[in-house]
Motif scaffolding. Sequence first.
Motif, short mmCIF file in Angstrom:
data_model
loop_
_atom_site.label_atom_id
_atom_site.label_comp_id
_atom_site.label_asym_id
_atom_site.label_seq_id
_atom_site.Cartn_x
_atom_site.Cartn_y
_atom_site.Cartn_z
N ILE A 1 16.10 -0.58 4.10
CA ILE A 1 14.97 -0.44 3.53
C ILE A 1 14.12 -1.82 4.00
O ILE A 1 14.59 -2.76 4.42
N SER A 2 12.84 -1.45 4.39
CA SER A 2 12.09 -2.30 5.24
C SER A 2 12.13 -3.74 4.65
O SER A 2 12.22 -4.94 5.26
N ASN A 3 11.87 -3.74 3.11
CA ASN A 3 11.63 -4.72 2.42
C ASN A 3 11.90 -4.58 0.99
O ASN A 3 11.07 -3.98 0.20
N PRO A 4 13.16 -4.79 0.47
CA PRO A 4 13.69 -4.26 -0.59
C PRO A 4 12.93 -5.13 -1.97
O PRO A 4 13.13 -4.56 -2.89
N ASN A 5 12.35 -6.34 -1.49
CA ASN A 5 11.76 -6.91 -2.72
C ASN A 5 10.44 -6.75 -2.95
O ASN A 5 9.50 -7.58 -3.61
N ILE A 6 9.86 -5.88 -2.14
CA ILE A 6 8.53 -5.49 -2.07
C ILE A 6 7.78 -4.88 -3.62
O ILE A 6 8.44 -4.30 -3.97
N ILE A 7 6.56 -5.37 -3.95
CA ILE A 7 6.22 -4.95 -5.06
C ILE A 7 5.29 -3.92 -4.93
O ILE A 7 4.30 -3.99 -4.28
N LEU A 8 5.68 -2.48 -5.11
CA LEU A 8 4.66 -1.37 -4.75
C LEU A 8 3.67 -1.21 -5.74
O LEU A 8 3.93 -1.28 -7.07
N PRO A 9 2.65 -0.59 -5.43
CA PRO A 9 1.52 -0.19 -6.24
C PRO A 9 2.33 0.87 -7.40
O PRO A 9 2.99 1.85 -6.81
N GLU A 10 1.86 0.86 -8.67
CA GLU A 10 2.53 1.76 -9.49
C GLU A 10 2.38 2.99 -9.29
O GLU A 10 3.11 4.00 -9.61
N PRO A 11 1.07 3.95 -8.77
CA PRO A 11 1.15 5.17 -8.34
C PRO A 11 2.14 5.55 -7.44
O PRO A 11 2.60 6.44 -7.46
N THR A 12 2.29 4.72 -6.31
CA THR A 12 3.17 5.05 -5.71
C THR A 12 4.73 5.19 -6.00
O THR A 12 5.44 5.88 -5.60
N LEU A 13 5.02 3.94 -6.95
CA LEU A 13 6.46 4.20 -7.68
C LEU A 13 6.50 5.37 -8.47
O LEU A 13 7.45 5.96 -8.56
N ARG A 14 5.55 5.96 -9.00
CA ARG A 14 5.50 7.15 -9.90
C ARG A 14 5.81 8.51 -8.91
O ARG A 14 6.17 9.50 -9.16
N ARG A 15 5.33 8.37 -7.80
CA ARG A 15 5.43 9.26 -6.75
C ARG A 15 6.68 9.48 -6.27
O ARG A 15 7.26 10.70 -5.85
N LEU A 16 7.17 8.39 -5.87
CA LEU A 16 8.46 8.39 -5.04
C LEU A 16 9.61 9.15 -5.91
O LEU A 16 10.16 9.93 -4.91
N PRO A 17 9.79 9.19 -6.92
CA PRO A 17 10.84 9.99 -7.51
C PRO A 17 10.65 11.52 -7.76
O PRO A 17 11.64 12.32 -7.66
N TRP A 18 9.50 11.78 -7.57
CA TRP A 18 9.30 13.34 -7.03
C TRP A 18 9.65 13.67 -5.86
O TRP A 18 10.07 14.64 -5.59
N TYR A 19 9.24 12.87 -4.71
CA TYR A 19 9.61 13.06 -3.44
C TYR A 19 11.33 13.45 -3.65
O TYR A 19 11.93 14.08 -2.75
N LEU A 20 11.77 12.39 -4.26
CA LEU A 20 13.28 12.62 -4.47
C LEU A 20 14.00 13.53 -4.83
O LEU A 20 14.83 14.36 -4.55
N ALA A 21 13.41 13.99 -6.08
CA ALA A 21 13.72 15.33 -6.59
C ALA A 21 13.51 16.58 -5.79
O ALA A 21 14.58 17.49 -5.56
#
Length: 212
Positions: free
Chosen positions: A2-22
């Motif tokens: 991971i480029s930066n494991p401690n980065i605070i992502l925008p909430e909309p991005t965090l909500r989309r990432l599990p969609w991509y994973l699924a």
Amino acid sequence: MISNPNIILPEPTLRRLPWYLAYVEILKARKVEFVSSTQISRALSVDAAQIAKDLSFLSLRGKTRIGYEVDALAKALSDFLGFRTLHKAFVFGAGSLGRALMHDSGLANYGLDIVAGFDIDCEKIGSTVGDVPIYHMDSLSEMMNRHDATIGILTVPAECAQDTADTAIGEGIRAIWNFTPYRVKVAEGIVMTNTSIYAHLALIYNRLNAES
């Protein structure tokens, strides 16, 4: 990696990432080797440019005209989201919703390890839900010493939500996942997220009425 494991992502991005994973997990099961942002876009109805931007938080790079390697993308997403590391959690409230979460062994696939439940109902205390034992709230301090849980899941009645959260945080819980309709207040530094089934129901009912 991971480029930066401690980065605070925008909430909309965090909500989309599990969609991509699924989606890529489905492709992985189908033995698909590569996937492009355009393919993900078509499947999930998310703009391809947005997908590329979201995935830029990972150190993974897609190949021109081929896309991302599915296996690598699935692993990178799972690692980035913390799904490959078990996080110990307590459920507060052993009613129907709390028991359903304790029964859901699939949560462990996403890094959530529910190790104990708590209630004040004497008929529930001492029982187990699946492999999860139910304790009285008076045992919280002892169980924290035993398990060092970090996440508290609130499924108590709304009128008990704030007091329960305060007690859990006082014993060392560092994140609250609130399923009650009450907007619990927490001190700075405590992670807080709300999953209101009732709010989503209200939205569904409102939209249904608008369409009728």
